[in-house]
Design a protein around this motif. Structure first.
Motif, PDB file in Angstrom:
ATOM      1  N   UNK A   1       0.823  -1.197   0.000  1.00 25.52           N
ATOM      2  CA  UNK A   1       0.000   0.000   0.000  1.00 25.52           C
ATOM      3  C   UNK A   1       0.868   1.261   0.000  1.00 25.52           C
ATOM      4  N   UNK A   2       0.237   2.376  -0.333  1.00 29.05           N
ATOM      5  CA  UNK A   2       0.941   3.651  -0.462  1.00 29.05           C
ATOM      6  C   UNK A   2       1.426   4.205   0.876  1.00 29.05           C
ATOM      7  N   UNK A   3       0.839   3.760   1.990  1.00 27.28           N
ATOM      8  CA  UNK A   3       1.174   4.331   3.292  1.00 27.28           C
ATOM      9  C   UNK A   3       2.233   3.539   4.041  1.00 27.28           C
ATOM     10  N   UNK A   4       2.838   2.546   3.382  1.00 25.37           N
ATOM     11  CA  UNK A   4       3.833   1.719   4.051  1.00 25.37           C
ATOM     12  C   UNK A   4       3.272   0.448   4.656  1.00 25.37           C
ATOM     13  N   UNK A   5       2.000   0.144   4.375  1.00 26.10           N
ATOM     14  CA  UNK A   5       1.361  -1.074   4.885  1.00 26.10           C
ATOM     15  C   UNK A   5       1.569  -2.234   3.913  1.00 26.10           C
ATOM     16  N   UNK A   6       1.773  -3.420   4.468  1.00 29.41           N
ATOM     17  CA  UNK A   6       1.793  -4.665   3.690  1.00 29.41           C
ATOM     18  C   UNK A   6       0.622  -5.507   4.162  1.00 29.41           C
ATOM     19  N   UNK A   7      -0.201  -5.936   3.239  1.00 28.54           N
ATOM     20  CA  UNK A   7      -1.332  -6.808   3.555  1.00 28.54           C
ATOM     21  C   UNK A   7      -1.026  -8.208   3.020  1.00 28.54           C
ATOM     22  N   UNK A   8      -1.138  -9.202   3.880  1.00 26.75           N
ATOM     23  CA  UNK A   8      -0.925 -10.598   3.502  1.00 26.75           C
ATOM     24  C   UNK A   8      -2.277 -11.287   3.545  1.00 26.75           C
ATOM     25  N   UNK A   9      -2.711 -11.795   2.411  1.00 26.28           N
ATOM     26  CA  UNK A   9      -4.048 -12.378   2.334  1.00 26.28           C
ATOM     27  C   UNK A   9      -3.981 -13.766   1.710  1.00 26.28           C
ATOM     28  N   UNK A  10      -4.731 -14.679   2.279  1.00 24.29           N
ATOM     29  CA  UNK A  10      -4.886 -16.004   1.694  1.00 24.29           C
ATOM     30  C   UNK A  10      -6.361 -16.239   1.406  1.00 24.29           C
ATOM     31  N   UNK A  11      -6.652 -16.669   0.179  1.00 22.34           N
ATOM     32  CA  UNK A  11      -8.016 -16.999  -0.227  1.00 22.34           C
ATOM     33  C   UNK A  11      -8.011 -18.438  -0.722  1.00 22.34           C
ATOM     34  N   UNK A  12      -9.138 -19.110  -0.571  1.00 20.85           N
ATOM     35  CA  UNK A  12      -9.202 -20.519  -0.955  1.00 20.85           C
ATOM     36  C   UNK A  12     -10.423 -20.787  -1.819  1.00 20.85           C
ATOM     37  N   UNK A  13     -10.257 -21.722  -2.717  1.00 16.20           N
ATOM     38  CA  UNK A  13     -11.365 -22.236  -3.492  1.00 16.20           C
ATOM     39  C   UNK A  13     -11.072 -23.704  -3.769  1.00 16.20           C
ATOM     40  N   UNK A  14     -11.993 -24.364  -4.439  1.00 11.14           N
ATOM     41  CA  UNK A  14     -11.777 -25.771  -4.747  1.00 11.14           C
ATOM     42  C   UNK A  14     -12.853 -26.649  -4.155  1.00 11.14           C
ATOM     43  N   UNK A  15     -12.648 -27.945  -4.268  1.00  7.23           N
ATOM     44  CA  UNK A  15     -13.629 -28.927  -3.803  1.00  7.23           C
ATOM     45  C   UNK A  15     -13.485 -29.205  -2.310  1.00  7.23           C
ATOM     46  N   UNK A  16     -14.615 -29.408  -1.668  1.00  9.00           N
ATOM     47  CA  UNK A  16     -14.637 -29.862  -0.284  1.00  9.00           C
ATOM     48  C   UNK A  16     -14.123 -31.298  -0.194  1.00  9.00           C
ATOM     49  N   UNK A  17     -13.664 -31.652   0.987  1.00  9.77           N
ATOM     50  CA  UNK A  17     -13.436 -33.061   1.291  1.00  9.77           C
ATOM     51  C   UNK A  17     -14.780 -33.621   1.745  1.00  9.77           C
ATOM     52  N   UNK A  18     -15.519 -34.126   0.794  1.00  8.55           N
ATOM     53  CA  UNK A  18     -16.894 -34.531   1.069  1.00  8.55           C
ATOM     54  C   UNK A  18     -16.987 -35.836   1.838  1.00  8.55           C
ATOM     55  N   UNK A  19     -18.001 -35.905   2.683  1.00 12.45           N
ATOM     56  CA  UNK A  19     -18.326 -37.136   3.387  1.00 12.45           C
ATOM     57  C   UNK A  19     -19.655 -37.692   2.905  1.00 12.45           C
TER      58      UNK A  19
ATOM     59  N   UNK B   1       2.378  11.992   0.265  1.00 13.39           N
ATOM     60  CA  UNK B   1       3.345  12.485  -0.704  1.00 13.39           C
ATOM     61  C   UNK B   1       3.065  11.992  -2.120  1.00 13.39           C
ATOM     62  N   UNK B   2       1.985  11.218  -2.293  1.00 16.81           N
ATOM     63  CA  UNK B   2       1.630  10.748  -3.630  1.00 16.81           C
ATOM     64  C   UNK B   2       1.060  11.901  -4.458  1.00 16.81           C
ATOM     65  N   UNK B   3       1.491  11.994  -5.701  1.00 17.88           N
ATOM     66  CA  UNK B   3       0.932  13.003  -6.603  1.00 17.88           C
ATOM     67  C   UNK B   3      -0.288  12.486  -7.345  1.00 17.88           C
ATOM     68  N   UNK B   4      -0.658  11.231  -7.142  1.00 15.63           N
ATOM     69  CA  UNK B   4      -1.951  10.750  -7.645  1.00 15.63           C
ATOM     70  C   UNK B   4      -3.003  11.136  -6.611  1.00 15.63           C
ATOM     71  N   UNK B   5      -3.189  12.434  -6.492  1.00 11.20           N
ATOM     72  CA  UNK B   5      -4.047  13.004  -5.453  1.00 11.20           C
ATOM     73  C   UNK B   5      -4.667  14.278  -5.997  1.00 11.20           C
ATOM     74  N   UNK B   6      -5.618  14.792  -5.238  1.00  6.81           N
ATOM     75  CA  UNK B   6      -6.265  16.037  -5.626  1.00  6.81           C
ATOM     76  C   UNK B   6      -6.507  16.882  -4.386  1.00  6.81           C
ATOM     77  N   UNK B   7      -6.326  18.183  -4.538  1.00  8.48           N
ATOM     78  CA  UNK B   7      -6.556  19.136  -3.453  1.00  8.48           C
ATOM     79  C   UNK B   7      -7.520  20.197  -3.972  1.00  8.48           C
TER      80      UNK B   7
END
Length: 827
Positions: free
Chosen positions: A510-528, A753-759
């Protein structure tokens, strides 16, 4: 040219200089219609629209082609990536060196070996010590590059008491100075028991005969019980408690698309201990909760009528397309149109060095690493030329199940065993990643050779669609917004265990010095197999199929170096207090109830096995007590919970006793050591009672004050299955994350400090429009490149000799992907 002419008339004016708002709307509508379909503008496509565009002023300036979709070159701080993997040539050279007679290892190539042979199971780069790496990175021109080594795993199956051993081989490249030694310091026991061994093609070939031996005498019974359908089997884990045996439950499913969702409720318990398949045997058969100790007793019960049969169910004979990904139903309104997509009209804003696998963006810079066990890792992460993180890497992923059958009640997966890195798949352009993403390859070694995935990693920048900061105001210089851009580095892994799960690993900057760590899952269930007795352990998704209750917990290693490597662990939290102040108004009484902040430093490792505070009234951070910001506050980075910040709910099960102790907490912090590189190992799955890496042994009372610290952070989800998990789970719900965000690290919000901004400036005359300053960053209009036709090639494989292997059949690819979870028996 007519198409260009009409388009220019629509956007209104010479040179496209900020047309009136109404015309900009016209431009936006036309642009989305034309360019979001990624088509070349032909005049014939616009001829029919002439009448719609009458009245616009014409000019003859055509739109230009957008800048190249290639990223500009990066400028790494050092010209060697210390964490890169081995090349095909390096693994071949190591294999040849190990196979030489003077090594006396008696090796057999795995493609012709039996379990009773000695084989090279794994080869990968062994990363240098942190001290060596930092010395080189701080003075890359003066310091020598750290020597390169490899970790080699050998299955010693030919000795009287088979075992597995890791060796350190180097320095590389192979010369007369190269040697090998046992690599024991990273484990809490040695050697690795043979019954905890890794999967090989040999196992498939030898497990199939055992299952044929079990199933052949009952072929007719199986057909009568389950219909004239083909079945496939899967083994579960863990297979051992401490390495003294290797046993597994085998569950049977219908051989159709999505077989995980088509269990038939039939199980065998088999003993596959040791290297001699002739000694493997059947221990139990379970059908409809009836237990039989051998084949004959099962046959007798069937023939004498005492076998209690599972009632006939409707979906045993119905169409099975519900478990496929074929699109059902009518098309939604306007869904025949392609959706919006990202286009960097000014050119890509991130830099990539493909050879070094180095990436930079908006002040961020980092190296990429990759390994067989867990895949993508990030190294030497710097922001504004200052190192924040030495290592950020996934460590392990567990899935612990519950159920009223032998498979679900005894399953606790640890995915490092299967190799989440070797299970990485090529991305699907436009689906797994945006069309303009940049792809990087990854190389992993298997016991059969080397695999290269050309699209293993993707990198892209996106507008989040929301500003990172925003305020409306009417005094001078207080009204404005900063765009919320994010750079994402992504990889996906489809783990071949019984859960056919795809994990998406996102590292978002991110622009503010943040790091986001994300895990997402998809796929088949272990069906019973669904029946009333399973109601407490899952949810019906079909007449005979259920999704089973389970927990997912995924562990990450975060080696933060906050303003240097000497850091402390700070717990900041709030408590309620009642205060009495002389200035409190008598109308309200002399006392006030409010909250206040407490800041406590955790001094000992013994107190650093942590859970987030109740109601998230506080959190943990890594700070440097000796380095302060302008306001004399210690500089730090907070570990901030994101989506679904969970820990494992089941503690004490023998199948997850000590091999995943890290999963009991939200996070833990320990002293960093080169001898504690990972929180788990590929062998831990099958050694819950005596793991190779026991996480709790990292925590032995050492002091944490101003030391080099590592945070072990968990994400995950309590998966209570539902009908909407069929056919696959969804990444929007099955997601979890954490953030590493500045805590007094800067003097103020540096995203400003980003110039992709508006004032905005209030008008001087009531009714006039607001003035604004966009810092010279104007919108760019250009023609983006056409999206290439979709293509998916899959992997490139090399044999142990380094020669490119011929393309594999679909059956081979499926079997290699699903490992010993697709046992096919020909009767």
């Amino acid at each position: 040219m007519q198409g260009y002419q009409l388009l220019k008339e629509a956007v209104g004016g010479e040179g496209f200089h900020r047309p009136p708002f109404s015309r900009r709307l016209a431009w936006a509508a036309l642009f989305s219609t034309v360019f979001l379909t990624s088509s070349v503008l032909y005049a014939s496509r616009w001829t029919d629209r002439t009448s719609e565009l009458q009245g616009f002023h014409a000019n003859d300036v055509p739109l230009k082609q957008c800048p190249s979709g290639l990223p500009p070159p990066a400028k790494p701080p050092a010209q060697v990536n210390l964490w890169t993997g081995l090349t095909v040539d390096e693994t071949v050279a190591i294999t040849d060196w190990l196979s030489a007679p003077e090594r006396d290892l008696n090796l057999t190539l795995s493609d012709r070996a039996a379990l009773g042979d000695n084989i090279i199971y794994h080869i990968e780069a062994y990363r240098p010590s942190k001290a060596e790496a930092l010395a080189y990175l701080e003075s890359p021109l003066d310091e020598k590059v750290p020597q390169r080594f490899a970790r080699v795993t050998i299955h010693h199956g030919s000795v009287n008491e088979p075992y597995i051993m890791d060796y350190l081989v180097g320095p590389l490249p192979i010369t007369h100075k190269t040697s090998m030694r046992e690599l024991t310091e990273i484990y809490h026991r040695n050697p690795v028991p043979f019954n905890a061994r890794g999967y090989t093609a040999v196992v498939f070939a030898e497990l199939n005969p055992l299952m044929s031996k079990i199933m052949a005498p009952i072929e007719d019974i199986v057909k009568e019980l389950f219909g004239n359908v083909t079945l496939v089997a899967a083994a579960n884990g863990p297979m051992s408690f401490d390495g003294s045996f290797r046993r597994s439950w085998i569950s049977w499913r219908r051989k159709v698309s999505g077989p995980w969702l088509h269990p038939v409720g039939f199980f065998q318990y088999v003993d596959i201990s040791g290297p001699d398949p002739s000694k493997w045997r059947l221990l139990k058969i379970v059908y409809n909760h009836q237990v039989f100790t051998d084949i004959d007793s099962f046959i007798d019960a069937f023939r004498n009528g005492t076998l209690k049969r599972i009632p006939s169910r409707p979906d045993q004979k119905e169409d099975v397309s519900w478990s496929t990904r074929k699109r059902p139903g009518a098309q939604r309104d306007l869904d025949h149109l392609p959706g919006p997509r990202s286009v960097s009209f000014g050119g890509l804003r991130f830099r990539v060095d493909r050879a070094l696998q180095y990436v930079s963006w908006m002040g961020w810079g980092l190296y990429l690493g990759f390994d067989r066990d867990m895949g993508l890792s990030l190294w030497d992460i710097r922001f504004r030329d200052e190192r924040l993180i030495y290592e950020l890497s996934p460590q392990e992923a567990i899935a612990q199940y519950a159920g009223n059958d032998p498979m679900q009640a005894t399953t606790a997966w640890l995915d490092r065993y299967f190799g989440m890195g070797s299970a990485v798949r090529d991305m699907l352009p436009g689906y797994d990643c945006p069309h303009e993403a940049v792809y990087l390859p990854a190389t992993t070694f298997t016991h059969m050779g080397t695999i290269i995935r050309e699209r293993a990693i993707c990198i892209f920048e996106q507008d989040t669609g929301r500003p990172i900061t925003r305020h409306t105001g009417y005094d001078e210089e207080e009204f404005g917004a900063v765009r919320g851009y994010v750079l994402t580095i992504r990889s996906t892994s489809t783990v071949g265990k019984a859960l056919g799960m795809m994990a998406v690993f996102d590292y978002m900057f991110h622009m503010d010095g943040t790091i986001e760590v994300r895990l997402s899952a998809s796929g088949y269930l272990q069906g019973g197999y669904w029946e009333s007795s399973q109601e407490a352990y899952g949810t019906a998704i079909r007449d005979t199929s259920m999704g089973s209750l389970h927990d997912h917990v995924i562990n990450f290693k975060v080696d933060l170096d906050v303003a240097g490597s000497e850091n402390s662990l700070l717990f900041t939290h709030t408590v309620q207090e009642e205060v009495e102040q002389p200035w409190l108004d008598e109308d309200w009484g002399s006392k006030a109830i409010q909250q206040k902040i407490l800041r406590d430093y955790i001094e000992s490792e013994d107190d650093a096995l942590l859970k987030y505070p109740l109601n998230f009234q506080g959190g943990y951070s890594i700070v440097n007590r000796e380095k302060t910001n302008r306001w004399n506050t210690p500089r730090g980075y907070a570990i901030h919970p994101g989506y679904s910040p969970i820990h494992n709910t089941v503690v004490g099960s023998k199948r997850l006793l000590n091999n995943a102790n890290w999963a009991r907490y939200n996070l833990a912090v320990s002293r960093r050591k080169d001898t504690e590189p990972t929180s788990s190992s590929m062998w831990n799955l099958n050694l819950p009672g005596a793991p190779m890496v026991d996480f709790h042994k990292f925590f032995d009372g050492e002091n944490l004050t101003q030391q080099d610290l590592v945070a072990w952070v968990n994400v995950g989800m309590h998966h209570l299955p539902q009908a909407e998990d069929s056919p696959n789970t969804r990444t929007n719900v099955a997601a979890s994350s954490f953030l590493l965000t500045p805590l007094n690290y800067f003097d103020s919000d540096i995203s400003m400090d980003s110039t992709n901004a508006i004032l905005l400036t209030p008008p001087q005359v009531p009714g006039d429009p607001f003035g604004y300053n966009d810092y010279g960053v104007k919108a760019v209009e250009c023609i983006p490149d056409a999206v290439p036709p979709f293509e998916y090639k899959g992997l490139k494989a090399f044999g142990l000799d380094g020669k490119e292997a011929p393309p594999a059949s679909i059956k081979q690819l499926r079997n290699e992907a699903e490992l010993y979870h697709r046992i096919e028996v020909e009767l």
